[in-house]
Design an enzyme around this catalytic site. Structure first.
Site, short mmCIF file in Angstrom:
data_model
loop_
_atom_site.label_atom_id
_atom_site.label_comp_id
_atom_site.label_asym_id
_atom_site.label_seq_id
_atom_site.Cartn_x
_atom_site.Cartn_y
_atom_site.Cartn_z
CD GLU A 292 -3.27 0.79 0.29
OE1 GLU A 292 -3.29 0.71 -0.77
OE2 GLU A 292 -3.88 2.50 0.57
CB THR B 200 -10.67 7.06 -11.89
OG1 THR B 200 -10.04 6.87 -10.89
CG2 THR B 200 -12.18 7.28 -11.00
#
Ligand SMILES: *[C@@H]1O[C@H](CO)[C@@H](O)[C@H](O)[C@H]1NC(C)=O
Ligand SMILES: *[C@@H]1O[C@H](CO)[C@@H](O)[C@H](O)[C@H]1NC(C)=O
Ligand SMILES: *[C@@H]1O[C@H](CO)[C@@H](O)[C@H](O)[C@H]1NC(C)=O
Length: 485
Positions: free
Chosen positions: A343, A469
């Site tokens: 992440e 997106t």
């Protein structure tokens, strides 16, 4: 003289038509060796979806149609947008990119005949429009669906500036310009500001009432990311009807390559070189104009976005940078014990670093970056950029990258008890636990980009669709020869 002699005309017509503005490598096909990979993705999707439906929807259907599209359609058109069922507020951005984008894409992909989907999209657009209060240029980030009220002192450029693709399309199909006007007003307020720390690179925080920055932190990561993404995608989708979008994107990219991707060393300015591996990393710039050598999974959409925009502008410098940025993000996967990327990460560079521990420094010395947050949230961005790199270059390395991820996903993300796929707590640990969480973007984005990576490139060509997106494809108009203005 506009008449060609017939033989020359025939010869010209026989050539494949390659427009300067095209994104995909022409004549691309997926080699037979990868034929099985598409079905691997399909299997992950159906296993994962069946566990998701069983646990995330609260009730187990004893029988449900095997046609997943019909189940999803029926669920979606029955969502009641008139009030909030949880008592909480609703994110205008997330609801736009997931629900509105999904409804409009489904409407298009089923031949623009299922008007129930469009009616639902309009109902939702009318609801979300309450996020613009009074004469505010930007929407508030969250809306109370029961009272239609919203307030907040701040929002960010991703939340306020990632609406135009969906709202523009909604206006096109409903004939009501209100949606497009609201969303364009918001993006234009951000793109028009010149009080940024670097040209074209809007700060992260903005005030809904004025459009002024509350925070000039520069990043391609979360809270900024998809505003930059939509500048070039909306330029493509509207074929440069307003030059502001492409000009702002080009300036942002130029500043990025000049100031966030370079360090000035004693010898000469050059791209930021990680001390190991020569990976092209893009730094953040903090509010004191200091470079921060931090990256994130969210940020890793940027490689694909540079490839797309570089192709549209016919600028190979930008395309090549996008490919290198993609490769650097894929390296965050290839370097971990699980084959899955983290992440959050950072790297040691010639002009300073973020203060890694001894263990992080040791990792950096081998891989050119170190992990700052080791979870993997089922996010798409690295495989998304990898997909763009495949379609633009035809280099099978990108097919191999995707195949390696599928293998890692089956080994690390699959929950043996349910067949679902869940968040991994530590990508550096082969014995890592999982978290009881599956976000819808796993289905909408990660698995879709992986499927399309192995699909016939002409079916959902990047020259015929612009992906929002959330990876919902929207039909694109015939491309201009170039988007340079
Ligand atoms: C359609 O959705 C509604 C509401 O979610 C549900 O009650 C109904 O059973 C569904 N019908 C079918 C045929 O799946
Ligand atoms: C939303 O509005 C309703 C109705 O006015 C109210 O009862 C509820 O508390 C509000 N929720 C939030 C999170 O503000
Ligand atoms: C291509 O983009 C680079 C990076 O922004 C820029 O320096 C260069 O001038 C561009 N080339 C052309 C021909 O516009």
């Amino acid at each position: 003289m506009h008449v060609l002699c017939p033989t020359i005309a025939a010869a010209v017509l026989a050539l494949p038509v390659v427009q300067a503005g095209s994104i995909q490598k022409s004549g691309l096909t997926v080699p037979a060796k990868y034929a099985a990979q598409r079905d691997v993705v399909k299997q992950i999707f159906t296993d994962s979806w069946s566990a998701y439906q069983q646990f995330a929807f609260g009730t187990m259907r004893s029988t449900y149609s095997s046609d997943l599209y019909q189940v999803a359609r029926n669920h979606t058109i029955n969502v009641d947008f008139s009030s909030s069922k949880t008592g909480g507020t609703v994110s205008v951005f997330e609801t736009t990119i997931r629900y509105l984008g999904g409804l409009l894409s489904a409407y298009e992909l089923t031949g623009k005949t299922d008007t129930v989907l469009l009616d639902k999209a309009k109902q939702l657009g009318d609801k979300l429009a309450f996020a613009w209060v009074g004469s505010n240029v930007l929407p508030y980030p969250a809306l109370n669906f029961s009272s239609n009220s919203a307030s907040a002192s701040n929002t960010n450029i991703a939340e306020a500036g990632t609406l135009v693709l969906e709202w523009g399309r909604l206006s096109e199909y409903t004939g009501d310009t209100k949606y497009k006007t609201l969303a364009e007003k918001a993006m234009s307020a951000i793109a028009s500001r010149t009080d940024t720390l670097l040209p074209g690179l809007a700060g992260q925080g903005v005030q809904p009432a004025t459009g002024a920055f509350s925070n000039k932190y520069i990043s391609w990561g979360g809270a900024s990311d998809s505003y930059f993404e939509y500048l070039i995608k909306y330029a493509r989708q509207t074929n440069n009807a307003n030059q502001l979008w492409v000009k702002t994107w080009r300036t942002a990219v130029d500043s990025t390559l000049r100031s966030l991707a370079k360090v000035h060393t004693l010898d000469s300015p050059r791209y930021i070189r990680t001390t190991v591996g020569n990976w092209l990393m893009i730094a953040d710039m903090d509010t004191s104009s200091r470079l921060r050598h931090v990256g994130s999974h969210l940020q890793c959409f940027h490689g694909g976005n540079f490839i797309m925009g570089g192709k549209l502008l016919d600028n190979d410098t930008i395309v090549q940078a996008g490919i290198r940025m993609t490769d650097a993000c894929v390296n965050t996967y290839a370097s971990t014990a699980t084959g899955i990327g983290p992440e959050g990460f950072a790297w040691v560079s010639a002009d300073g670093n973020e203060g890694p521990s001894a263990a992080q420094t040791a990792f950096n010395n081998i891989h050119g970056f170190y992990v700052t947050d080791g979870s993997y949230d089922l996010r798409p961005e690295v495989m998304e950029s990898n997909f763009y790199a495949w379609r633009a270059t035809g280099n099978v390395q990108y097919l191999d990258n995707a195949a390696a991820f599928l293998e890692a996903a089956n080994a690390r993300l699959r929950v043996s008890a349910t067949g679902g796929y869940a968040v991994l707590n530590d990508v550096q640990n082969t014995a890592s636990s999982q978290r009881d969480r599956t976000e819808s973007f796993w289905f909408a984005e990660t698995l879709k980009y992986l499927y399309l990576t192995f699909d016939d490139p002409s079916r959902y060509s990047l020259d015929n669709y612009v992906f929002n997106t959330e990876a919902h494809p929207l039909i694109a108009p015939t491309a201009l020869a170039t988007y340079n203005v």
